[in-house]
Write a protein that holds these residues in place. Structure first.
Motif, short mmCIF file in Angstrom:
data_model
loop_
_atom_site.label_atom_id
_atom_site.label_comp_id
_atom_site.label_asym_id
_atom_site.label_seq_id
_atom_site.Cartn_x
_atom_site.Cartn_y
_atom_site.Cartn_z
N LEU A 259 93.14 38.48 58.68
CA LEU A 259 92.90 38.06 57.23
C LEU A 259 92.50 39.37 56.75
CD1 LEU A 259 90.50 35.28 58.36
CD2 LEU A 259 93.27 35.14 57.67
N PRO A 260 92.66 39.34 55.37
CA PRO A 260 92.50 40.46 54.43
C PRO A 260 91.11 40.55 54.19
CG PRO A 260 93.23 38.58 53.03
CD PRO A 260 93.46 38.13 54.58
N MET A 261 90.66 41.97 54.04
CA MET A 261 88.94 41.92 53.85
C MET A 261 88.59 41.47 52.44
SD MET A 261 87.30 43.71 56.32
CE MET A 261 87.64 44.19 57.90
N PRO A 262 87.47 41.24 52.24
CA PRO A 262 86.86 40.80 51.15
C PRO A 262 87.41 41.78 49.89
CG PRO A 262 85.12 40.53 52.69
CD PRO A 262 86.28 41.16 53.42
N ASP A 263 87.74 41.12 48.75
CA ASP A 263 88.16 42.03 47.85
C ASP A 263 88.00 41.56 46.31
OD1 ASP A 263 89.87 44.27 46.61
OD2 ASP A 263 91.43 43.28 46.73
N LEU A 264 86.60 41.17 46.23
CA LEU A 264 86.51 40.57 44.99
C LEU A 264 85.75 41.66 43.95
CD1 LEU A 264 84.03 37.44 46.54
CD2 LEU A 264 86.40 37.36 45.37
N ALA A 265 85.74 41.17 42.71
CA ALA A 265 85.34 42.11 41.77
C ALA A 265 85.83 43.62 41.83
CB ALA A 265 83.91 42.20 41.66
N ALA A 266 87.39 43.75 42.14
CA ALA A 266 87.78 44.98 42.39
C ALA A 266 87.59 46.04 41.49
CB ALA A 266 89.46 44.68 42.60
N HIS A 267 87.93 45.56 39.99
CA HIS A 267 87.60 46.53 39.02
C HIS A 267 86.43 47.17 38.97
CE1 HIS A 267 91.14 44.06 37.72
NE2 HIS A 267 91.48 44.97 37.18
N THR A 268 85.30 46.17 39.03
CA THR A 268 83.88 46.82 39.01
C THR A 268 83.45 47.50 40.17
OG1 THR A 268 83.49 44.75 37.55
CG2 THR A 268 81.66 46.08 38.49
N ALA A 269 84.02 47.19 41.36
CA ALA A 269 83.77 47.77 42.69
C ALA A 269 84.36 49.32 42.55
CB ALA A 269 84.30 47.06 43.85
N GLU A 270 85.78 49.31 41.93
CA GLU A 270 86.24 50.86 41.82
C GLU A 270 85.54 51.71 41.05
OE1 GLU A 270 88.92 52.08 43.02
OE2 GLU A 270 90.08 50.63 43.95
N GLN A 271 85.18 51.02 39.90
CA GLN A 271 84.06 51.82 39.05
C GLN A 271 82.82 52.40 39.42
OE1 GLN A 271 82.99 50.16 35.41
NE2 GLN A 271 83.28 51.97 34.21
N ALA A 272 82.01 51.25 40.06
CA ALA A 272 80.93 51.78 40.90
C ALA A 272 81.20 52.98 42.15
CB ALA A 272 80.41 50.47 41.46
N GLN A 273 82.15 52.70 42.57
CA GLN A 273 82.60 53.74 43.89
C GLN A 273 82.77 55.15 43.14
OE1 GLN A 273 86.11 53.99 46.03
NE2 GLN A 273 84.93 54.44 47.77
N ALA A 274 83.53 55.24 41.96
CA ALA A 274 83.83 56.10 41.43
C ALA A 274 82.81 56.95 40.89
CB ALA A 274 85.03 55.93 40.36
N LEU A 275 81.72 56.18 40.05
CA LEU A 275 80.64 56.89 39.47
C LEU A 275 79.63 57.28 40.42
CD1 LEU A 275 80.58 54.48 36.44
CD2 LEU A 275 80.98 56.98 36.48
N ARG A 276 79.62 56.51 41.68
CA ARG A 276 78.48 56.82 42.82
C ARG A 276 79.00 57.07 43.90
NH1 ARG A 276 75.50 51.33 41.09
NH2 ARG A 276 74.37 51.73 43.12
N PRO A 277 79.72 58.09 44.05
CA PRO A 277 80.35 58.40 45.57
C PRO A 277 79.58 58.54 46.60
CG PRO A 277 80.75 60.26 44.03
CD PRO A 277 79.98 59.15 43.34
N GLN A 278 78.39 58.96 46.37
CA GLN A 278 77.58 59.36 47.69
C GLN A 278 76.93 58.30 48.24
OE1 GLN A 278 78.10 62.53 48.71
NE2 GLN A 278 79.57 62.62 46.83
N GLU A 279 76.96 57.12 47.51
CA GLU A 279 76.28 56.04 48.07
C GLU A 279 76.94 55.14 48.81
OE1 GLU A 279 73.67 53.68 45.09
OE2 GLU A 279 73.71 55.66 43.81
#
Length: 705
Positions: A259-279
């Motif tokens: 089964l695919p891994m959870p992939d909810l809120a992809a746009h918001t998650a991508e932005q959060a990771q880009a802005l806080r890459p160390q967390e």
């Protein structure tokens, strides 16, 4: 000098003991120094997948490690205890008591090796030794490699508690492919977290790490089932699980798909990771269940939309500004609809969705009342000639009716009175700056969509209606320290309540569920954007539909395209409806007859208004014409598509009578949708508010193409 041989036996024994103690001490010091000089690489093994979680810690989306592995952090309390007990019983039943090496297990494995002619029957590795192999993998299974694992196991036991060792093992153990750790395995093979596992599932997870590739359920389901049942049989022999449960679990089929891994809120998650890459763990304000249900709705809606159309939705808590769900497109991976673009942040023309703030300013300035009459007829504002969406005019209507029907000319008349610059100033109080055409001063066109705004900003403005006129800045956790409270109100409390009360009485779109919300729709010039924004006493939901490249889409509109999705979104979200704010103290609601003379009619810049001469003529049906034969398409769900009846003249409200039976409720619009019961001849009659009527005879044909 007396030799050692001449010493009495007691003294020789004492000296030998001291020498042995010295040698042991030196050995222990050497071992300790070696241990410190060559520690096990525990820190290097702690690289984990970045996980994005909702407000309750539920997983929304995860990202693979730099090496491409799914390696999710795990806590023992979040794993099914029955699985942990089974794992220890199968792999290392003296795990809690040994010091990293189990001499009994090693002796047993050696004896079985000798007895079976050098064939390995069982291993002597403890869970700690397996962990040592995971953090420092080596090719081959030589005696030297085994001794090294033992040494590392002793080092690990010195540094970590038993629970920490078990947690690290459950984080790093391989489960096939790029899956590492019990959480990734449970999500990939069973579609859920490992907090509660069926007996058959727990047994499979115990069996997989021993030979993860050979036993992969998606590639070798038969081998996986055999290994699982072997674990179950041992549990039965050990008396840990009743035979009846073992038999039932052994009959369970192994899921042969990953089964695919959870992939909810992809746009918001991508932005959060880009802005806080160390967390490693990113917490958002979203609600997992609400986000999931709205994404399902977006996916279902995509199948009914024309090609290349996308949609976006933002649901916010108007009392706090927290975004509860954000859907940026029909699907992040939907390339045909530019799904990777987050349309909640795209700047587009808002159509009529800013009109409520124009009316609110007019109420706040006391230049008009909801029952004040205003003229909806052709008008020229220094060369700017707005027209209504249906290109007709209603004549003289109340402001209440004008806002509910989203009439353009009355909105521009009010905006001329309150001033475009003042509207922009109030929107800035809501934390929003409209994107104006370059080099131009704000004009009256901004009231009808002649400026740019994002869906997020529009929803932020509408939170004012849930907060007595004061908007809350939206936040989703991407910027964890983002401010939420805005210092100045967009509208005063009384004006905000009046607007909300008017919009709460707008009829739901045809076929939509009846729910207690207020809402406003909008359609941008050229049919490029369809909008709908709705709210109850706490929640605000905004919907946008259009093409990401801003191309025209003939036929889309706020009321027909976006509004049904808005109502479905409120229902699908599953949130408890909140009551609208109470009427503010001191606010007097009056009928038109109770209004002061100056407020009974609205004219240019607040002066006396003029009634439209269109009211003096009797109504007429301009479409369909008398004797027309109209072909209507049959719907997939059954029945015919609606017939649009167009009127001229008369005075609203208008009532449609089809074949002698009144249908729908009275409407002030000069377009009425009527859905026939079936094909055949029909007589259509429209009666206006003064009792004047017009009729036509038509024949309805059905087309099933």
């Amino acid at each position: 000098m007396t030799s050692l041989s001449r010493l009495r036996p007691g003294r020789r024994f004492c000296l030998a003991g001291l020498a042995g103690f010295a040698i042991a001490a030196v050995a222990l010091i050497a071992i300790d120094r070696a241990d410190r000089a060559y520690p096990p690489p525990l820190d290097a093994a702690r690289e984990l997948s970045t996980e994005v979680v909702d407000r309750d810690g539920l997983l929304l989306r995860a990202f693979t490690t730099a090496e491409g592995f799914w390696r999710l952090p795990v806590r023992l309390e979040d794993v099914d205890p029955d699985y942990i007990n089974m794992l220890i019983a199968y792999e290392d039943r003296r795990f809690r008591s040994h010091f990293g090496i189990d001499p009994v297990a090693i002796a047993r494995a050696f004896m079985q090796l000798v007895a079976n002619g050098g064939r390995v029957v069982s291993g002597g590795s403890t869970i700690t030794m397996q962990l040592a192999r995971l953090i420092e993998p080596r090719a081959g299974r030589t005696v030297l490699a085994k001794l090294r694992q033992m040494a590392r196991a002793l080092q690990i036991e010195r540094r970590l508690s038993k629970d920490e060792i078990l947690t690290l093992y459950l984080t790093l153990a391989p489960y096939g492919g790029n899956l590492e750790g019990v959480r990734a395995a449970s999500l990939a093979w069973f579609g859920r977290e490992p907090a509660k596992l069926a007996l058959a599932e727990a047994a499979l997870l115990v069996a997989l790490p021993q030979s993860p590739e050979a036993r992969r359920p998606d590639r070798n389901p038969a081998e996986a089932e055999t290994a699982r049942n072997r674990v179950l049989e041992r549990m039965q022999r050990a008396g840990l699980i009743p035979e009846s449960e073992i038999a039932r679990a052994s009959r369970s089929a192994v899921n042969s798909g990953r089964l695919p891994m959870p992939d909810l809120a992809a746009h918001t998650a991508e932005q959060a990771q880009a802005l806080r890459p160390q967390e490693q763990r990113l917490s958002l304000t979203l609600m997992h269940g609400v986000q999931s249900r709205l994404e399902e709705l977006a996916l279902e809606t995509a199948s009914r939309l024309p090609p290349k159309l996308s949609l976006a939705m933002v649901l916010a808590d108007g009392k706090t500004g927290e975004i509860l769900a954000s859907v940026g497109s029909t699907g992040y991976h939907d390339a045909g609809r530019s799904g990777a673009i987050d349309m909640t942040r795209a700047v587009r023309s808002p159509g009529s969705t800013l009109k409520p703030f124009i009316y609110g300013l007019a109420f706040e300035d006391a230049i008009a009342d909801p029952e004040t009459l205003i003229d909806d007829s052709p008008a020229d504002f220094a060369g700017y000639r707005p027209r209504n969406f249906d290109r007709g005019y209603m004549g003289e209507v109340s402001l209440r009716e004008a806002l509910q029907m989203s009439l353009n000319v009355p909105a521009v008349r009010l905006l001329e009175a309150v001033g475009p610059q003042r509207l922009l100033s109030r929107l800035k109080r809501g934390g929003v700056t409209l994107d104006l055409p370059p080099g131009g001063a704000p004009g009256l066109a901004i009231g009808l969509g002649g400026a740019g705004i994002s869906l997020r900003d529009l929803v932020q403005l509408y939170t004012a209606f849930a907060n007595e006129g004061r908007a809350h800045a939206l936040r989703d956790g991407v910027y964890p320290l983002a401010p939420t409270r805005l210092p100045h109100p967009v509208l005063d409390g009384k004006a905000s309540w009046r607007v909300g009360e008017i919009l709460s009485d707008v009829a739901a779109p045809q076929g939509a569920p009846r729910i207690p919300i207020a809402y406003k729709t909008g359609t941008s010039y050229g049919y490029r954007d369809a909008w709908a924004v709705g709210f109850d006493g706490r929640h605000v939901l905004g919907v946008w539909v259009g093409r990401p490249d801003a191309s025209p889409v003939p036929g889309i509109s706020g009321i027909a395209t976006a509004a049904p999705l808005l109502f479905d979104g409120f229902v699908r979200a599953g949130l408890k409806a909140a009551d609208f704010p109470h009427r503010p103290d001191g606010l007097v609601v009056r009928t038109r007859g109770q209004l002061p003379f100056a407020l009974r009619k609205f004219g240019p810049r607040g002066g006396p208004g003029l009634a439209s001469s269109a009211r003096d003529s009797a109504p007429s049906i301009v479409y369909p014409p008398e004797g027309a034969r109209v072909v209507l398409r049959e719907r997939n769900s059954g029945g015919l598509s609606p017939l649009v009846i167009k009127l001229q003249g008369g005075a609203g409200p208008y009532r449609l009578i089809a074949n002698g039976i009144p249908v729908e409720r009275p409407s002030r619009r000069k377009t009425i949708n009527w859905t026939p019961d079936g094909a055949g001849a029909s007589t259509l009659t429209v009666m206006d508010g003064q009792g004047r009527a017009a009729s036509v005879n038509v024949f309805i044909d059905a087309d099933g193409f």
